[in-house]
Design a protein around this motif. Structure first.
Motif, PDB file in Angstrom:
ATOM      1  N   SER A  67     -20.835  28.839  31.682  1.00  0.00           N
ATOM      2  CA  SER A  67     -21.088  30.216  31.264  1.00  0.00           C
ATOM      3  C   SER A  67     -20.950  30.369  29.760  1.00  0.00           C
ATOM      4  CB  SER A  67     -20.118  31.155  31.982  1.00  0.00           C
ATOM      5  OG  SER A  67     -20.266  32.481  31.539  1.00  0.00           O
ATOM      6  N   ALA A  68     -19.887  29.767  29.178  1.00  0.00           N
ATOM      7  CA  ALA A  68     -19.669  29.865  27.730  1.00  0.00           C
ATOM      8  C   ALA A  68     -20.777  29.164  26.961  1.00  0.00           C
ATOM      9  CB  ALA A  68     -18.308  29.275  27.373  1.00  0.00           C
ATOM     10  N   LEU A  69     -21.218  28.002  27.453  1.00  0.00           N
ATOM     11  CA  LEU A  69     -22.274  27.264  26.750  1.00  0.00           C
ATOM     12  C   LEU A  69     -23.602  28.009  26.795  1.00  0.00           C
ATOM     13  CD1 LEU A  69     -22.922  24.671  25.220  1.00  0.00           C
ATOM     14  CD2 LEU A  69     -23.488  23.592  27.418  1.00  0.00           C
ATOM     15  N   ASP A  70     -23.917  28.598  27.950  1.00  0.00           N
ATOM     16  CA  ASP A  70     -25.156  29.395  28.051  1.00  0.00           C
ATOM     17  C   ASP A  70     -25.114  30.588  27.102  1.00  0.00           C
ATOM     18  OD1 ASP A  70     -26.177  27.706  29.955  1.00  0.00           O
ATOM     19  OD2 ASP A  70     -25.498  28.914  31.670  1.00  0.00           O
ATOM     20  N   LEU A  90      -8.634   8.525  24.174  1.00  0.00           N
ATOM     21  CA  LEU A  90      -9.834   9.205  24.638  1.00  0.00           C
ATOM     22  C   LEU A  90     -11.044   8.677  23.886  1.00  0.00           C
ATOM     23  CD1 LEU A  90      -8.708  12.980  24.756  1.00  0.00           C
ATOM     24  CD2 LEU A  90      -8.944  11.410  26.687  1.00  0.00           C
ATOM     25  N   SER A  91     -12.119   8.504  24.627  1.00  0.00           N
ATOM     26  CA  SER A  91     -13.414   8.222  24.012  1.00  0.00           C
ATOM     27  C   SER A  91     -14.124   9.562  23.819  1.00  0.00           C
ATOM     28  CB  SER A  91     -14.245   7.293  24.896  1.00  0.00           C
ATOM     29  OG  SER A  91     -13.619   6.029  25.010  1.00  0.00           O
ATOM     30  N   ILE A  92     -14.537   9.832  22.593  1.00  0.00           N
ATOM     31  CA  ILE A  92     -15.087  11.147  22.269  1.00  0.00           C
ATOM     32  C   ILE A  92     -16.493  10.990  21.699  1.00  0.00           C
ATOM     33  CG2 ILE A  92     -14.758  13.289  20.968  1.00  0.00           C
ATOM     34  CD1 ILE A  92     -11.791  12.602  20.776  1.00  0.00           C
ATOM     35  N   GLY A  93     -17.435  11.727  22.297  1.00  0.00           N
ATOM     36  CA  GLY A  93     -18.792  11.797  21.773  1.00  0.00           C
ATOM     37  C   GLY A  93     -19.162  13.241  21.502  1.00  0.00           C
ATOM     38  N   TYR A  94     -20.160  13.442  20.664  1.00  0.00           N
ATOM     39  CA  TYR A  94     -20.525  14.816  20.340  1.00  0.00           C
ATOM     40  C   TYR A  94     -22.016  14.946  20.167  1.00  0.00           C
ATOM     41  CZ  TYR A  94     -21.340  13.764  15.387  1.00  0.00           C
ATOM     42  OH  TYR A  94     -21.842  13.262  14.211  1.00  0.00           O
ATOM     43  N   ALA A  95     -22.471  16.193  20.231  1.00  0.00           N
ATOM     44  CA  ALA A  95     -23.868  16.532  19.983  1.00  0.00           C
ATOM     45  C   ALA A  95     -23.909  17.905  19.338  1.00  0.00           C
ATOM     46  CB  ALA A  95     -24.685  16.510  21.267  1.00  0.00           C
ATOM     47  N   VAL A  96     -24.852  18.080  18.399  1.00  0.00           N
ATOM     48  CA  VAL A  96     -25.015  19.360  17.711  1.00  0.00           C
ATOM     49  C   VAL A  96     -25.988  20.232  18.497  1.00  0.00           C
ATOM     50  CG1 VAL A  96     -25.658  20.484  15.561  1.00  0.00           C
ATOM     51  CG2 VAL A  96     -24.544  18.257  15.509  1.00  0.00           C
ATOM     52  N   ALA A  97     -25.606  21.510  18.711  1.00  0.00           N
ATOM     53  CA  ALA A  97     -26.387  22.384  19.589  1.00  0.00           C
ATOM     54  C   ALA A  97     -27.792  22.637  19.072  1.00  0.00           C
ATOM     55  CB  ALA A  97     -25.651  23.727  19.774  1.00  0.00           C
ATOM     56  N   CYS A  98     -27.960  22.713  17.756  1.00  0.00           N
ATOM     57  CA  CYS A  98     -29.285  23.028  17.216  1.00  0.00           C
ATOM     58  C   CYS A  98     -30.302  21.926  17.457  1.00  0.00           C
ATOM     59  CB  CYS A  98     -29.185  23.347  15.727  1.00  0.00           C
ATOM     60  SG  CYS A  98     -28.586  21.966  14.734  1.00  0.00           S
ATOM     61  N   GLN A  99     -29.820  20.717  17.836  1.00  0.00           N
ATOM     62  CA  GLN A  99     -30.719  19.593  18.070  1.00  0.00           C
ATOM     63  C   GLN A  99     -31.145  19.487  19.533  1.00  0.00           C
ATOM     64  OE1 GLN A  99     -28.599  16.181  16.581  1.00  0.00           O
ATOM     65  NE2 GLN A  99     -28.716  16.850  14.423  1.00  0.00           N
ATOM     66  N   ALA A 100     -30.680  20.418  20.397  1.00  0.00           N
ATOM     67  CA  ALA A 100     -31.034  20.378  21.817  1.00  0.00           C
ATOM     68  C   ALA A 100     -31.699  21.692  22.198  1.00  0.00           C
ATOM     69  CB  ALA A 100     -29.795  20.144  22.680  1.00  0.00           C
ATOM     70  N   ALA A 101     -32.709  21.594  23.066  1.00  0.00           N
ATOM     71  CA  ALA A 101     -33.440  22.790  23.472  1.00  0.00           C
ATOM     72  C   ALA A 101     -32.724  23.529  24.587  1.00  0.00           C
ATOM     73  CB  ALA A 101     -34.852  22.429  23.905  1.00  0.00           C
ATOM     74  N   THR A 102     -32.033  22.814  25.471  1.00  0.00           N
ATOM     75  CA  THR A 102     -31.379  23.418  26.617  1.00  0.00           C
ATOM     76  C   THR A 102     -29.939  22.931  26.714  1.00  0.00           C
ATOM     77  OG1 THR A 102     -32.073  21.638  28.107  1.00  0.00           O
ATOM     78  CG2 THR A 102     -33.575  23.527  27.857  1.00  0.00           C
ATOM     79  N   ALA A 103     -29.198  23.583  27.587  1.00  0.00           N
ATOM     80  CA  ALA A 103     -27.814  23.176  27.801  1.00  0.00           C
ATOM     81  C   ALA A 103     -27.745  21.785  28.414  1.00  0.00           C
ATOM     82  CB  ALA A 103     -27.111  24.191  28.702  1.00  0.00           C
TER      83      ALA A 103
END
Length: 406
Positions: free
Chosen positions: A264-267, A370-383
């Protein structure tokens, strides 16, 4: 069947109508009683006055009767009659023969209205006969008929004044009654106002104020007690609803937001173009967590997960949202970023915090990574695309940490 719109009177109008009916009925009865009593008194007075007048007139015509002077007798009767003291008079001698007569002209008597005639007949039902005496001997008889026009006018004026006074009394009584009703109507309007507001807003915190009227005060107290019970019920229901919502959106083991809350928060973030430009997503996975469960048991694994969640909450602070997907998988939504350096700084802070060993309740200290990965929201079209990018980044980081065999 459609409900008929029935126009019902208000409580104020009902009280006014009841008061008006009571006042008018009382005043009509009073008017009738006072009028009847007054007319009875007036009749007795008129009869007594006519008898006294007859005695006076008999003395005035005594000399004319003695000398059998009919002309003098008529003149005397006419002089007294024109003063409006009687309507007609007849003088007879001792043998019953008419000596003189006087009466008002017919034109005057024809203008008497039926009500006046009725009042006249009631006040003077019969003429008064008065003997005419001279030296103790009866020498004739005087017959007088009362004057009705004067009495009728007096009766009309009296009834008019009485009616006016009673109408003024009725008006004053209605005004006083309306003023006295004001407190009762105001108290009831206060109660109905509270009821209507509660019905409209479902807020049971309103209370009916104390009333000066005993019955309404008791009713208000009972109603307030009912509102207290309703408010307690509403508070318990709200607490249960909040608890259910909390359980629905929180991970029961760690207290972090669960997958539903995370989605819900991501949407919400991705639906706002401005927020999306400054948001990144972290995916985290525990290294070697299965071995902890195998060596120390699931209870120890739960303690480790709770410790990881606590440290992630500290790193997230109040601006970011830390979540647990399940097992040893975690995520964090980072908002309000200016560049990717802030993402790297957050990842570094999490690694630094995880370098501290987790001390179990048994006293055993365990190292957790912990293994940590990330992605920037502006580079993705959908959740889904954003989550897949962060997931790939996390597994890429995990592969780098995995020891290789030569």
């Amino acid at each position: 069947m459609a409900k008929r719109n029935i126009r019902r009177p208000t409580f104020r109008s009902t009280l006014i109508r009841i008061s008006a009916i009571s006042v008018v009925t009382t005043l009509i009865i009073a008017w009738l009683f006072i009028s009847a009593t007054s007319l009875l008194s007036l009749r007795q007075y008129a009869e007594k006055n006519l008898q006294l007048l007859a005695s006076t007139v008999s003395h005035s015509v005594e000399a004319a009767v003695v000398f059998r002077d009919a002309h003098a007798a008529r003149d005397t009767l006419a002089q007294l009659g024109r003063q409006g003291q009687f309507a007609s008079a007849v003088v007879t001698d001792s043998d019953g023969e008419e000596l003189a007569r006087w009466a008002w002209p017919e034109e005057r008597t024809q203008h008497i209205d039926p009500l006046g005639e009725m009042v006249s007949h009631w006040l003077f039902p019969r003429p008064v006969e008065q003997p005419i005496e001279h030296n103790g001997q009866r020498i004739g008889t005087l017959t007088l008929t009362g004057e009705d026009s004067t009495v009728t006018r007096f009766v009309y004026r009296s009834l008019a004044v009485l009616t006016l006074c009673l109408l003024l009394a009725a008006l004053v009584a209605l005004l006083i009654t309306r003023r006295l009703h004001r407190g009762l109507v105001s108290a009831l309007q206060t109660i109905t106002g509270v009821v209507h507001e509660i019905r409209a807003t479902r807020q049971f915190s309103r209370r009916v104020p104390p009333s000066a009227i005993s019955e309404l005060h008791a009713f208000g107290e009972d109603f307030n007690s009912l509102l207290n019970e309703m408010e307690k019920w509403q508070r318990r229901e709200q607490q249960e609803r909040d608890s259910l919502l909390q359980r629905a959106l929180r991970d029961p083991l760690t207290g972090l937001a669960n997958r539903a809350a995370f989605t819900s928060a991501l949407d919400s973030v991705l639906s706002d173009a401005e927020r999306k430009l400054r948001t990144a997503l972290l995916f985290m996975d525990g290294d070697g967590f299965k071995s902890i469960n195998d060596r120390f048991g699931h209870a120890a694994g739960d303690e480790v997960l709770q410790s990881i969640a606590s440290r992630l909450s500290e790193c997230a602070g109040s601006r970011q949202l830390a979540c647990r997907f399940g097992g040893d998988e975690f995520a964090m939504i980072l908002e309000g970023l200016n560049d990717e350096d802030e993402v790297q700084a957050t990842i570094a802070a999490i690694h630094l915090r995880m370098e501290e060993p987790v001390v179990l309740s048994s006293g055993v200290a365990l190292a957790v990574r912990l293994s940590i990965g990330y992605a920037v929201a502006c580079q993705a079209a959908t959740a889904e695309a954003l989550m897949e990018a962060a997931d790939r980044s996390m597994y890429s980081e995990k592969e780098k940490r995995r020891p290789r065999v030569a």
